[in-house]
Design a protein around this motif. Structure first.
Motif, short mmCIF file in Angstrom:
data_model
loop_
_atom_site.label_atom_id
_atom_site.label_comp_id
_atom_site.label_asym_id
_atom_site.label_seq_id
_atom_site.Cartn_x
_atom_site.Cartn_y
_atom_site.Cartn_z
N MET A 120 0.82 -1.27 0.16
CA MET A 120 0.00 -0.13 -0.08
C MET A 120 0.72 1.48 -0.11
O MET A 120 0.59 2.23 -0.39
N VAL A 121 2.15 1.11 0.64
CA VAL A 121 2.78 2.42 0.57
C VAL A 121 3.20 2.71 -0.94
O VAL A 121 3.22 3.89 -1.20
N SER A 122 3.34 1.72 -1.58
CA SER A 122 3.89 1.91 -2.97
C SER A 122 2.83 2.66 -3.99
O SER A 122 3.50 3.64 -4.59
N LEU A 123 1.49 2.30 -3.50
CA LEU A 123 0.40 3.23 -4.16
C LEU A 123 0.47 4.54 -3.66
O LEU A 123 0.39 5.51 -4.57
N PHE A 124 0.73 4.70 -2.42
CA PHE A 124 0.48 5.94 -2.19
C PHE A 124 1.65 6.87 -2.68
O PHE A 124 1.77 8.04 -3.00
N LEU A 125 2.90 6.22 -2.79
CA LEU A 125 4.04 6.95 -3.36
C LEU A 125 3.74 7.24 -4.83
O LEU A 125 4.20 8.22 -5.22
N LEU A 126 3.19 6.48 -5.43
CA LEU A 126 2.95 6.43 -6.69
C LEU A 126 1.74 7.81 -7.09
O LEU A 126 2.23 8.59 -7.90
N ILE A 127 0.93 7.75 -6.00
CA ILE A 127 0.00 8.90 -6.38
C ILE A 127 0.49 10.06 -6.00
O ILE A 127 0.36 11.26 -6.54
N ASP A 128 1.48 9.96 -4.81
CA ASP A 128 2.02 11.50 -4.38
C ASP A 128 3.01 11.97 -5.42
O ASP A 128 3.08 13.12 -5.69
N THR A 129 3.59 11.20 -6.07
CA THR A 129 4.57 11.41 -7.30
C THR A 129 3.80 12.01 -8.53
O THR A 129 4.42 13.15 -8.91
N VAL A 130 2.81 11.41 -8.74
CA VAL A 130 2.01 12.08 -9.99
C VAL A 130 1.49 13.27 -9.49
O VAL A 130 1.65 14.19 -10.52
N LEU A 131 1.05 13.61 -8.41
CA LEU A 131 0.54 14.99 -8.13
C LEU A 131 1.51 15.85 -8.21
O LEU A 131 1.49 16.99 -8.53
N GLU A 132 2.74 15.58 -7.36
CA GLU A 132 3.94 16.28 -7.51
C GLU A 132 4.26 16.80 -8.91
O GLU A 132 4.69 17.88 -9.34
N LEU A 133 4.30 15.75 -9.87
CA LEU A 133 4.66 16.04 -11.13
C LEU A 133 3.54 16.89 -11.96
O LEU A 133 4.12 17.86 -12.74
N TYR A 134 2.13 16.68 -11.32
CA TYR A 134 1.44 17.81 -12.19
C TYR A 134 1.48 18.95 -11.68
O TYR A 134 1.03 19.91 -12.21
#
Length: 94
Positions: free
Chosen positions: A1-15
């Motif tokens: 689940m941490v990997s999913l959170f990190l992916l969402i967080d990274t996508v939001l930061e890139l946006y």
């Protein structure tokens, strides 16, 4: 689940960075700093517009007219940071 959170967080930061690049490029277009007839510059501007306008358009409809100043990217960036912090609290219980 941490990997999913990190992916969402990274996508939001890139946006957020895409929003910043779009705002800066729009200022450069407005002040005539970059050549709008250059094909590469036009393609980059079009790509950034297509990535950001569908999300910014509803915000622009809600915000009042501020005399040519577009604050919708700032509002969206604040919403994204709020969402990132909310996700952190939900995932890690901080």
């Amino acid at each position: 689940m941490v990997s999913l959170f990190l992916l969402i967080d990274t996508v939001l930061e890139l946006y957020v960075w895409v929003l910043i690049a779009s705002a800066v490029l729009s200022w450069l277009f407005a002040f005539g700093v970059v050549n709008t007839h250059n094909r590469v510059v036009h393609m980059i501007g079009d790509m950034l517009y297509r990535l950001t306008d569908p999300v910014l358009a509803p915000i622009r409809r809600v915000l009042p007219n501020l005399g040519g100043i577009d604050v919708s990217p700032v509002v969206l960036i604040l919403l994204i940071y709020f969402l990132r912090n909310l996700l952190r609290e939900l995932w890690f219980g901080m």
